[in-house]
Design an enzyme around this catalytic site. Structure first.
Site, PDB file in Angstrom:
ATOM      1  N   GLN A 120     -15.165   5.803 -30.272  1.00  9.92           N
ATOM      2  CA  GLN A 120     -15.631   5.471 -31.619  1.00  9.92           C
ATOM      3  C   GLN A 120     -17.041   6.011 -31.846  1.00  9.92           C
ATOM      4  O   GLN A 120     -17.555   5.930 -32.948  1.00  9.92           O
ATOM      5  CB  GLN A 120     -15.636   3.959 -31.825  1.00  9.92           C
ATOM      6  CG  GLN A 120     -14.259   3.338 -31.975  1.00  9.92           C
ATOM      7  CD  GLN A 120     -14.343   1.846 -32.235  1.00  9.92           C
ATOM      8  OE1 GLN A 120     -15.320   1.182 -31.887  1.00  9.92           O
ATOM      9  NE2 GLN A 120     -13.302   1.298 -32.833  1.00  9.92           N
ATOM     10  N   ARG A 137       1.955   0.114  -7.326  1.00  9.99           N
ATOM     11  CA  ARG A 137       1.518  -1.202  -6.859  1.00  9.99           C
ATOM     12  C   ARG A 137       0.684  -1.907  -7.931  1.00  9.99           C
ATOM     13  O   ARG A 137       0.913  -3.083  -8.232  1.00  9.99           O
ATOM     14  CB  ARG A 137       0.695  -1.072  -5.579  1.00  9.99           C
ATOM     15  CG  ARG A 137       0.184  -2.405  -5.047  1.00  9.99           C
ATOM     16  CD  ARG A 137      -0.731  -2.221  -3.865  1.00  9.99           C
ATOM     17  NE  ARG A 137      -1.050  -3.498  -3.224  1.00  9.99           N
ATOM     18  CZ  ARG A 137      -1.759  -3.615  -2.106  1.00  9.99           C
ATOM     19  NH1 ARG A 137      -2.220  -2.534  -1.500  1.00  9.99           N
ATOM     20  NH2 ARG A 137      -2.000  -4.802  -1.595  1.00  9.99           N
ATOM     21  N   ARG A 178      -9.545  -4.706 -17.854  1.00 14.12           N
ATOM     22  CA  ARG A 178      -9.865  -5.668 -16.796  1.00 14.12           C
ATOM     23  C   ARG A 178      -9.046  -5.369 -15.538  1.00 14.12           C
ATOM     24  O   ARG A 178      -9.379  -5.845 -14.455  1.00 14.12           O
ATOM     25  CB  ARG A 178      -9.611  -7.097 -17.281  1.00 14.12           C
ATOM     26  CG  ARG A 178     -10.617  -7.562 -18.330  1.00 14.12           C
ATOM     27  CD  ARG A 178     -10.489  -9.055 -18.607  1.00 14.12           C
ATOM     28  NE  ARG A 178     -11.557  -9.493 -19.505  1.00 14.12           N
ATOM     29  CZ  ARG A 178     -11.413  -9.629 -20.827  1.00 14.12           C
ATOM     30  NH1 ARG A 178     -10.259  -9.365 -21.391  1.00 14.12           N
ATOM     31  NH2 ARG A 178     -12.421 -10.041 -21.570  1.00 14.12           N
ATOM     32  N   HIS A 179      -7.987  -4.607 -15.712  1.00 12.08           N
ATOM     33  CA  HIS A 179      -7.173  -4.171 -14.564  1.00 12.08           C
ATOM     34  C   HIS A 179      -7.722  -2.818 -14.122  1.00 12.08           C
ATOM     35  O   HIS A 179      -7.379  -1.778 -14.682  1.00 12.08           O
ATOM     36  CB  HIS A 179      -5.701  -4.051 -14.979  1.00 12.08           C
ATOM     37  CG  HIS A 179      -5.122  -5.345 -15.443  1.00 12.08           C
ATOM     38  ND1 HIS A 179      -4.454  -6.220 -14.604  1.00 12.08           N
ATOM     39  CD2 HIS A 179      -5.115  -5.939 -16.665  1.00 12.08           C
ATOM     40  CE1 HIS A 179      -4.061  -7.274 -15.282  1.00 12.08           C
ATOM     41  NE2 HIS A 179      -4.451  -7.127 -16.541  1.00 12.08           N
ATOM     42  N   ARG A 231     -20.208   2.115 -35.970  1.00 12.19           N
ATOM     43  CA  ARG A 231     -18.986   1.552 -35.368  1.00 12.19           C
ATOM     44  C   ARG A 231     -19.126   0.073 -35.027  1.00 12.19           C
ATOM     45  O   ARG A 231     -18.129  -0.612 -34.778  1.00 12.19           O
ATOM     46  CB  ARG A 231     -18.612   2.319 -34.097  1.00 12.19           C
ATOM     47  CG  ARG A 231     -19.659   2.214 -32.997  1.00 12.19           C
ATOM     48  CD  ARG A 231     -19.234   2.921 -31.727  1.00 12.19           C
ATOM     49  NE  ARG A 231     -20.338   3.045 -30.793  1.00 12.19           N
ATOM     50  CZ  ARG A 231     -20.202   3.281 -29.491  1.00 12.19           C
ATOM     51  NH1 ARG A 231     -18.982   3.407 -28.969  1.00 12.19           N
ATOM     52  NH2 ARG A 231     -21.252   3.404 -28.710  1.00 12.19           N
ATOM     53  N   LEU A 272      -6.861  -4.759 -21.213  1.00 20.59           N
ATOM     54  CA  LEU A 272      -6.253  -3.778 -20.324  1.00 20.59           C
ATOM     55  C   LEU A 272      -7.227  -3.277 -19.269  1.00 20.59           C
ATOM     56  O   LEU A 272      -6.874  -3.140 -18.087  1.00 20.59           O
ATOM     57  CB  LEU A 272      -5.728  -2.603 -21.158  1.00 20.59           C
ATOM     58  CG  LEU A 272      -5.082  -1.441 -20.414  1.00 20.59           C
ATOM     59  CD1 LEU A 272      -3.885  -1.899 -19.602  1.00 20.59           C
ATOM     60  CD2 LEU A 272      -4.687  -0.345 -21.400  1.00 20.59           C
ATOM     61  N   SER A 285       0.833  -1.208   0.000  1.00 19.32           N
ATOM     62  CA  SER A 285       0.000   0.000   0.000  1.00 19.32           C
ATOM     63  C   SER A 285       0.863   1.252   0.000  1.00 19.32           C
ATOM     64  O   SER A 285       0.445   2.306  -0.496  1.00 19.32           O
ATOM     65  CB  SER A 285      -0.930   0.011   1.213  1.00 19.32           C
ATOM     66  OG  SER A 285      -0.177   0.022   2.416  1.00 19.32           O
ATOM     67  N   ARG A 323       0.919  -9.880 -17.030  1.00 11.91           N
ATOM     68  CA  ARG A 323       0.916  -9.643 -18.480  1.00 11.91           C
ATOM     69  C   ARG A 323       2.298  -9.633 -19.122  1.00 11.91           C
ATOM     70  O   ARG A 323       2.401  -9.429 -20.335  1.00 11.91           O
ATOM     71  CB  ARG A 323       0.227  -8.301 -18.763  1.00 11.91           C
ATOM     72  CG  ARG A 323      -1.217  -8.228 -18.289  1.00 11.91           C
ATOM     73  CD  ARG A 323      -2.122  -9.180 -19.036  1.00 11.91           C
ATOM     74  NE  ARG A 323      -3.536  -8.967 -18.694  1.00 11.91           N
ATOM     75  CZ  ARG A 323      -4.553  -9.551 -19.290  1.00 11.91           C
ATOM     76  NH1 ARG A 323      -4.343 -10.406 -20.268  1.00 11.91           N
ATOM     77  NH2 ARG A 323      -5.796  -9.306 -18.909  1.00 11.91           N
TER      78      ARG A 323
END
Length: 256
Positions: A126, A212, A114-115, A194, A112, A90, A221
């Site tokens: 778009q 962190r 998802r993080h 789109r 990406l 932390s 990844r």
């Protein structure tokens, strides 16, 4: 893909004035603003002192002395290693980095984002940016997957045509552009047209992440952990950008 570091943690003028008497000498020896913030956060947890006074009072001890754990660097490096290995992470959330990420695919964007914890995203739309061939964009750009660009195989179809992966992919992109343009000419708004744009369509974004969360992202990844090529490439570009301004973080990326 192009990744540029736009901003990162820096000392405020007020804080710098408070510690300038020792910080000029320490920073000359390679100490960074990020390290000063990290030391302030870490020592606040264990010190009776005020956070604003820790660097002024303890900076010389930590940044000016050789590490006592037998490893490289200073006592500050030893402290950072101890914090990292004990998972008291932390304290590393106070260091943030803002990137311009350009020319990545929507497929990568889906992975990406998802993080989410510790990440902030502002993504090219778009819906509001028009990607017709006659628009300012000149049409949509796209990212060709490595497996496609590296393919040298051919296949003969039932129609006796010889198919090549790169040609098929390029044709699919051209078809998507043609369909998008035609839908727009038929009066379909960009926000609906789109829908025919592919996962390969390129986009740009600004992303801010704390150290962190970036380390956690890199752990999942980086190359060799099963990620798709494009996102492993991104993870490496992010690592290089951070290490360039905060070299002491390199050891953490190597250990996750």
């Amino acid at each position: 893909m192009d990744v540029k570091l736009l901003a990162h943690t820096a000392l405020s003028d007020e804080f710098y004035e408070r510690i300038s008497r020792i910080w000029d000498d320490l920073s000359y020896n390679g100490s960074t603003d990020g390290q000063a913030v990290a030391l302030s956060a870490i020592r606040t947890c264990y010190s009776p002192g005020k956070p604003s006074e820790i660097v002024a009072k303890e900076g010389a001890r930590y940044f000016g002395s050789k590490a006592t754990d037998g490893e490289s660097g200073t006592e500050a490096d030893r402290l950072f290693r101890m914090i990292f290995r004990s998972k008291h992470l932390s304290t590393l959330e106070h260091l943030t980095y803002t990137f311009a990420v350009e020319g990545v695919s929507r497929a990568l964007l889906a992975q990406l984002t998802r993080h989410r914890v510790g990440f902030s995203f502002s993504v090219q739309s778009q819906r509001y940016v028009k990607f017709g061939s006659g628009d300012k964009s000149g049409g949509f750009d796209y990212v060709t997957p490595e497996s496609v660009s590296a393919s040298d195989k051919t296949l003969m179809g039932d129609d006796l045509e010889v198919y090549d992966a790169n040609e098929l992919f390029a044709k699919a992109m051209d078809d998507a552009q043609s369909n998008y343009d035609m839908l727009r000419k038929l009066g379909v708004p960009a926000e609906d047209a789109r829908a025919v744009l592919p996962n390969a369509a390129a986009c740009n974004l600004v992303m801010t992440v704390n150290l962190r969360s970036l380390l956690d992202f890199y752990a999942k990844r980086q190359k060799g952990r099963g990620g798709q090529h494009e996102i492993t490439q991104l993870s490496e570009e992010l690592r290089k950008s951070v290490v360039a301004v905060e070299p002491w973080t390199d050891q953490f990326f190597a250990e996750v």
